[in-house]
Design an enzyme around this catalytic site. Structure first.
Site, short mmCIF file in Angstrom:
data_model
loop_
_atom_site.label_atom_id
_atom_site.label_comp_id
_atom_site.label_asym_id
_atom_site.label_seq_id
_atom_site.Cartn_x
_atom_site.Cartn_y
_atom_site.Cartn_z
N LYS A 126 0.87 -1.18 0.00
CA LYS A 126 0.00 0.00 0.00
C LYS A 126 0.91 1.23 0.00
O LYS A 126 1.97 1.22 0.63
CB LYS A 126 -0.88 -0.02 1.27
CG LYS A 126 -1.65 1.27 1.53
CD LYS A 126 -2.75 1.50 0.52
CE LYS A 126 -3.42 2.86 0.66
NZ LYS A 126 -4.29 3.23 -0.45
N MET A 134 -10.31 5.95 -0.25
CA MET A 134 -9.69 5.42 0.96
C MET A 134 -8.93 6.51 1.73
O MET A 134 -8.94 6.52 2.97
CB MET A 134 -8.71 4.29 0.60
CG MET A 134 -9.30 3.14 -0.21
SD MET A 134 -10.69 2.35 0.60
CE MET A 134 -9.83 1.46 1.88
N ASN A 161 4.05 6.87 -6.17
CA ASN A 161 2.66 7.11 -6.57
C ASN A 161 2.46 8.60 -6.84
O ASN A 161 2.46 9.40 -5.91
CB ASN A 161 1.75 6.61 -5.44
CG ASN A 161 0.29 6.68 -5.79
OD1 ASN A 161 -0.08 7.20 -6.85
ND2 ASN A 161 -0.55 6.16 -4.92
N CYS A 210 -2.48 9.74 -6.39
CA CYS A 210 -3.57 9.44 -5.46
C CYS A 210 -4.70 10.44 -5.65
O CYS A 210 -4.50 11.65 -5.53
CB CYS A 210 -3.09 9.50 -4.01
SG CYS A 210 -4.51 9.26 -2.91
N LYS A 213 3.92 5.56 -10.63
CA LYS A 213 2.54 5.16 -10.92
C LYS A 213 1.80 6.39 -11.39
O LYS A 213 1.69 7.39 -10.68
CB LYS A 213 1.87 4.57 -9.68
CG LYS A 213 0.42 4.18 -9.96
CD LYS A 213 0.06 2.90 -9.32
CE LYS A 213 -1.40 2.55 -9.48
NZ LYS A 213 -1.80 1.57 -8.50
O1 RRO Z 1 -5.75 5.53 -0.71
C1 RRO Z 1 -6.41 5.94 -1.68
O2 RRO Z 1 -7.45 6.61 -1.56
C2 RRO Z 1 -5.98 5.67 -3.06
C3 RRO Z 1 -4.68 5.84 -3.50
BR1 RRO Z 1 -3.27 6.32 -2.38
C4 RRO Z 1 -4.38 5.65 -4.88
O3 RRO Z 1 -3.24 5.80 -5.36
N1 RRO Z 1 -5.39 5.28 -5.70
C5 RRO Z 1 -6.65 5.11 -5.26
O4 RRO Z 1 -7.54 4.77 -6.07
N2 RRO Z 1 -6.93 5.29 -3.93
#
Ligand code: RRO
Length: 314
Positions: A47, A73, A127, A130, A167
């Protein structure tokens, strides 16, 4: 009978299977990561992590329907020290990709510096995409900030000397693909992962006349089968425009063996499974592997190199 080999290499990092998990799904805790280590996935991605642990956004923050998922999330994770410690204790026999997602450029430098001195990391997946941070509501994510990203990468490669991939969010305009490729091609990037979820989707519960998510007024990142055409487009565009030594990891819409075949045909060297992993659990890796091998058998291919990137235009 011909032996079918689905191993792959991400710019020199060897994977015994080209199928792995996508960051974010069932890869946050000790139990989840241990399960992936024991599975037939070719690698493990964590994660996305931050310097300190985060609880993430309020629930409900995930919802799925027959052809997709929506999430907000908000980056719940156990903090970088947990993931580095897990790696040092477990010494995985498969490649370990540490996903990082600092809340600021400064935090990303701190995270990358920590990873740089960790002896067991195979690569960072940085990443840049997000979509769900409530604290960054009015800020564009780095993957869409073409001004900032060049300087950001330039500074990272001044001190970081291990493999690093990025990413990316989905792009839709030719101009954006070209601009991003032009930037990435100037750096010793190891791989790009295409794509993160499509930002700011909205799913509505018709009966209740409500959103299905609570944070960010119900808006969230869309994943799953419904986004596959966008994943394939992003893989293809970058496959033709990036330096050939930058590998592509496809992510988005992998449900069946045939989806893996399509990602690789468009140019991916490996694929990540997110929504379908969440739906099906750890056995998804065995099922996908078997389905993918069956397709290669039918098509008389014995390795992914024989068809990688060889999409024909009619
Ligand atoms: O944790 C998230 O809300 C999240 C992340 Br970090 C991401 O890179 N992609 C996503 O769909 N949710």
């Amino acid at each position: 009978m011909k032996k079918i080999d689905i191993s792959s290499s991400i710019n020199g990092i060897k994977l015994s299977s080209c199928i792995m998990n996508a960051s974010g799904v069932l890869c946050c805790t000790e139990k989840e990561l241990s399960e992936i280590l024991m599975s037939s996935s070719g690698a493990v991605v964590t994660k996305s992590c931050t310097m300190v642990p985060r609880k993430g956004n309020l629930e409900p923050r995930y919802f799925e329907w027959n052809i997709g998922s929506i999430n907000s999330m908000g980056l719940p994770n156990l903090g970088i020290d947990f993931y580095l410690n897990f790696l040092d204790r477990k010494k995985p026999k498969k490649p370990f990709f540490l996903s990082i997602s600092g809340l600021s450029i400064e935090e990303n430098y701190q995270l990358i510096s920590k990873a740089n001195i960790s002896p067991n990391i195979n690569a960072i997946e940085l990443n840049l995409s997000c979509p769900n941070l409530v604290e960054k509501k009015n800020q564009v994510s780095l993957g869409y900030d073409f001004e900032k990203i060049y300087d950001f990468l330039k500074n990272i490669f001044k001190f970081y000397n291990k493999p690093l991939g990025v990413k990316l969010p989905p792009y839709f305009e030719d101009f954006h693909f070209e601009k991003m490729a032009l930037i990435l091609n100037q750096f010793p990037i190891c791989f790009v992962t295409c794509i993160n979820s499509l930002p700011n989707g909205l799913f509505v519960d018709t009966n209740k006349e409500t959103t299905v998510l609570h944070p960010k007024k119900g808006f969230g990142g869309i994943g799953g089968r419904v986004i596959k055409p966008f994943s394939l487009a992003n893989i293809r565009k970058f496959y033709v425009s990036l330096r050939k030594d930058i590998s592509i990891i496809g992510c988005g819409g992998i449900c069946y063996g045939k989806d893996i075949f399509e990602h690789i045909l468009c140019g991916a060297s490996a694929v990540q499974v997110g929504t379908q992993f969440f739906k099906e659990g750890i056995r998804v890796f065995d099922r996908l592997k078997n389905e993918f091998i069956s397709i290669l058998k039918e098509k008389n291919y014995s390795s992914i190199e024989e068809f990688k990137g060889k999409l024909n235009v009619i």
